[in-house]
Each structure stands twice: as structure tokens, then as C-alpha cells.
Scaffold this active site. Structure first.
Site, PDB file in Angstrom:
ATOM      1  CD  GLN A  94      -0.667   0.338   3.258  1.00 31.32           C
ATOM      2  OE1 GLN A  94      -0.617  -1.086   4.597  1.00 31.32           O
ATOM      3  NE2 GLN A  94      -2.247   0.113   3.841  1.00 31.32           N
ATOM      4  CD  GLU A 178      -5.200   1.987   7.823  1.00 30.99           C
ATOM      5  OE1 GLU A 178      -5.352   0.733   8.801  1.00 30.99           O
ATOM      6  OE2 GLU A 178      -5.026   0.905   7.732  1.00 30.99           O
TER       7      GLU A 178
END
Length: 238
Positions: A94, A178
């Protein structure tokens, strides 16, 4: 992610791909926490956005404008990112930008992570990010266990790209916000655009929609736009 990281002033810099390695920052010294590939925190979801599930995912990409966030407390931390594997596996590849409020003011820093390895934070002097910057992030599977992670700040005129190896399942692809601390700064509304998976629209994969919650919903994920490549995240509470 380091749970987590994310974003990106108008400075004219010649656009170039900078391949010099970033300096890893250990968990103890990192400005934020680590973004692990868990879709729950202690009290509920810590992800907002969309996760496509299946098999043999080879690419994911999306763009956004770095939000002008306001810190509610020094515990606030969040990041927009794109990745492969995080939703359906114990690994994740990521990259994105974190907004960290531990200093009392929002600090933006670019990063990537090949979890379970620690995240790597990019130098803020070499790869600066500010609110209002236009960011594009992508993760591409090359072959074997090799991935290319790429992050571009077109406002600042820089691109960072690196090839890394990790044995993984490639069972999901995500476009996500997030908060590893379960506490979001007030980022207003963040719009993801040009969201694609395997070269097709994110929506064509019927992705799972996620709303982050820490006892109560902290942000709301919109429906995908008609093209299946855009959606928004709207802040609700810390």
C-alpha cells in the site's frame, strides 16, 4: 499502513521520477502508528472506502486532493491510501499520505508499506505534501513476488516509485481512508477520483463499502459515481 499516513503548495519543480530510496522509520520513531491490514480496530471498523475482493488482482490506483484537515486532538491520525491484499489477507502492499496531529497541528507525510514490514516514510523535504495538493497513488503487481508502488504529487511536481517484493495472495484491492488510532481529524470531504482496479473501474468489481466506526460512525462513504471510479468520504466525528 502505519496506521496511518497521508498527503500532499504550489511550487514549480521539474516533474521527474525519483528512485532514490526513502529512509525507513522504525515503529518507535515513526510520526504515526502503523497501518496494519486489519479491517477492524478495537471498537469497530477503522477503514472507510471500498474493497474489491476476488483473486489475481494486479493493479489499483486512485487520485485525491489532500484535505485541509483540522486537528481535534493530538491523537488524531488518518491516511488515504490504495493497496492490494489488505482486506482479504494478512499482508498488504500500500501507499498513500498520512495526516498526523501528534504535534498539535496537521503534518502530511508520504509513505508506503509492505506489511508485515514496517512502513517507510518519505523525506518531507524531498517529497513535500500540503493540503490542496493533487495526489495519485498506485500499486502494481509485476511478477513473482514483485510490486511497483508509485506516488505522485502533481502540484509539487514529484513522483516516487519503488519496486518491492512480498509473497502475497492478491485477493483484494482497496481505495481507503484509515485511522489507526480510531480518531480522525476533521478532514471535511475527501473525494477519490480515477479509481481503477486491474485497469477497469473500481465499481465493475462490486466492491464492499466500508464506513469507519469507533463506537459511532466517524466518516461516511458515498455511493460510487456513475462511472464507478469516484466516491467521497465525509467526516462526521473524531
Amino acid at each position: 499502513m502505519r496506521r496511518f499516513l497521508t498527503r500532499l503548495a504550489t511550487v514549480a519543480v521539474a516533474s521527474a521520477t525519483l528512485a532514490a530510496p526513502a529512509v525507513p522509520v522504525t515503529a518507535a520513531a515513526a510520526p504515526g502508528l502503523s497501518f496494519h491490514p486489519l479491517h477492524y480496530n478495537i471498537n469497530g471498523y477503522n477503514w472507510g472506502g471500498y474493497a474489491a475482493t476476488g483473486s489475481n488482482f494486479t493493479s489499483v490506483s486512485a487520485s485525491w486532493t489532500e484535505a485541509n484537515a483540522t486537528c481535534n486532538s493530538s491523537n488524531d491520525l488518518y491516511a488515504p491510501w490504495v493497496g492490494i491484499d489488505g482486506y482479504s489477507s494478512s499482508t498488504v502492499e500500500q501507499t498513500g499520505v498520512e495526516t498526523d496531529c501528534s504535534s498539535g497541528s496537521p503534518v502530511h507525510q508520504a509513505w508506503y508499506e509492505m506489511y508485515p514490514a514496517n512502513p517507510v516514510y518519505l523525506s518531507r523535504s524531498s517529497y513535500p505534501v500540503s493540503a490542496g495538493d493533487h495526489i495519485t497513488a498506485s500499486v502494481n503487481y509485476v511478477s513473482g513476488s514483485t510490486y511497483t508502488l508509485k506516488l505522485t504529487d502533481s502540484t509539487r511536481g514529484w513522483t516516487y516509485s519503488t519496486n518491492k517484493s512480498l509473497s502475497s495472495r492478491r485477493a483484494s484491492a482497496e481505495v481507503i481512508i484509515e485511522s489507526p488510532t480510531g480518531a480522525y481529524p476533521n478532514f471535511g470531504t475527501l473525494n477519490f477520483t480515477s479509481a481503477t482496479v486491474n485497469g477497469s473501474s473500481l465499481g465493475s468489481y462490486g466492491p464492499v463499502a466500508l464506513d469507519p466506526s469507533n463506537g459511532a460512525y466517524e466518516a461516511r462513504t458515498s455511493a460510487l459515481g456513475s462511472s464507478g471510479t469516484s466516491f467521497s468520504e465525509t467526516y462526521l466525528r473524531e
